[in-house]
Design a protein around this motif. Structure first.
Motif, PDB file in Angstrom:
ATOM      1  N   HIS A  23      22.551   8.238 -10.233  1.00  0.00           N
ATOM      2  CA  HIS A  23      22.604   7.845  -8.829  1.00  0.00           C
ATOM      3  C   HIS A  23      21.183   7.979  -8.258  1.00  0.00           C
TER       4      HIS A  23
ATOM      5  N   ASN B 264      28.548   0.834  -6.951  1.00  0.00           N
ATOM      6  CA  ASN B 264      27.354   0.329  -6.270  1.00  0.00           C
ATOM      7  C   ASN B 264      27.686  -0.320  -4.936  1.00  0.00           C
TER       8      ASN B 264
ATOM      9  N   ALA C  23      28.010   2.559  -2.773  1.00  0.00           N
ATOM     10  CA  ALA C  23      26.683   3.137  -2.485  1.00  0.00           C
ATOM     11  C   ALA C  23      25.939   2.292  -1.462  1.00  0.00           C
TER      12      ALA C  23
ATOM     13  N   HIS D  99      21.038   3.688  -1.671  1.00  0.00           N
ATOM     14  CA  HIS D  99      21.673   4.355  -2.819  1.00  0.00           C
ATOM     15  C   HIS D  99      21.971   3.296  -3.877  1.00  0.00           C
TER      16      HIS D  99
END
Lengths: 159, 199
Positions: free
Chosen positions: B78, A62, A65, B110
């Motif tokens: 995701h 994460n 991301a 994301h």
């Protein structure tokens, strides 16, 4: 005057070329980061399917991301330097996650295999002992039943 | 009862016992039907409750909300959150056809969420440079998490609600790495922003 114009126009052309090159290079880097994150995530999914605890890996992913989103959003507004810095961070974290996920997957597979074989082993032992005890009980019961039958006196019913 | 009947009883008890003892292995090989699988998206105010979600906003002032995603699919997923700004006339996503809004996203986030878990993250935003003329407001840019995006979005004066309104729309998409597909999940949240007060 002509020389000044020529020089300034060629400078602008050079600047545009540099910006375009930087633009392409950052876009390429973002695509690479996307690919690296994807590969790391696939490895984490494999570890999850193998039964590994992936909570820490998901936290790491994460952060990658988040950096990827920041890179892409910075790229959108033309801030290529910030985008490039964040892209590097994504790739670095993805490279960190992939071996950890592979190790977690490997450990989980071994652990699952061991647990499965132990379950089979103890199940067979359990079934064997159960069958043994049951057959012993059956023999005892059968013996008593036959003895009882022999000991009972026949009743004669007179009419 | 005859001895033969007792024998059948013992055999039945034996078979039931064997099934019970083998149940841990049987359970590993049998797959049971799972409950409905779905993702969810939600928005919370700055204090992580459903109250105090910004509504009356002043330009160049920073507001914060929390965006949350719940992953109730059978694997970790995701997600990509597309953030859009729309006015009253821009179309919303169409739930019947599972198609997203045609309004372009201004930025994307994301988030990878573990199976069965929720994930919330803060989102700070401010609306910049609002101008009004002829019953029409023009919002030039929006800043989200310290990145300023050009917007140049107009909205008409709303007679019914007596003001100028913009909507922050957040759509939930999922990225499937094995098939390399980004798929709209037919889930979105939004909140209206009333830009009237400072004018």
């Amino acid at each position: 005057m002509f020389l000044v114009l020529l020089f300034s126009s060629s400078f602008l052309c050079f600047q545009n070329t540099v910006t375009l090159a930087q633009n392409d290079s950052t876009l390429q880097k973002i695509q690479n980061a996307n690919y690296e994150l994807k590969q790391a995530f696939i490895t984490v999914l494999e570890a999850e399917a193998a039964g590994a605890n992936i909570t820490d890996l998901i936290i790491l992913l994460n952060s990658a991301a988040e950096a990827l989103a920041y890179a892409e959003n910075s790229y959108r507004i033309g801030d290529f330097n910030i985008a490039a810095i964040n892209v590097d961070s994504v790739i670095s974290i993805a490279h960190q996650v992939t071996p950890l996920a592979e190790e977690a997957k490997h450990n989980a597979l071994i652990s699952n295999q061991n647990t499965f074989f132990l379950k089979i082993f103890f199940t067979f032992i359990g079934i064997f002992i159960f069958c043994l005890v049951l057959s012993l009980l059956w023999r005892i019961f059968k013996k008593r039943y036959i003895n009882n039958m022999f000991q009972t006196k026949p009743e004669v019913i007179s009419q | 009862m005859k001895l033969k009947d007792y024998k059948h009883l013992f055999i039945t008890i034996g078979l039931i016992g064997i099934l019970l003892l083998a149940s841990p292995i049987i359970l590993e090989t049998v797959t049971f039907p799972t409950a409905e699988q779905f993702p969810k998206i939600f928005i919370l105010g700055p204090d992580k409750t459903t109250t105090n979600i910004p509504f009356n906003v002043i330009p160049n002032t920073t507001y914060s909300v929390y965006l949350g995603i719940g992953n109730y699919l059978d694997t970790s997923t995701h997600y990509v959150c597309c953030i859009k700004v729309r006015n009253q006339t821009d179309p919303l996503p169409t739930e019947g056809t599972s198609s997203s809004s045609i309004v372009g996203s201004i930025c994307e986030y994301h988030i990878i969420v573990q199976k069965g878990a929720d994930w919330t993250f803060p989102l700070e935003f401010s609306l910049n440079e609002l101008s009004v003329s002829n019953n029409q407001a023009l919002l030039q840019s929006i800043t989200i998490d310290n990145i300023q995006y050009n917007l140049n979005k107009t909205t008409q004066f709303e007679q019914d609600n007596n003001g100028y309104y913009y909507q922050i729309l957040i759509e939930l998409w999922a990225y499937y790495p094995l098939s390399d597909v980004l798929d709209y999940q037919n889930r979105y949240v939004y909140f209206w922003l009333n830009m009237t007060l400072p004018l």
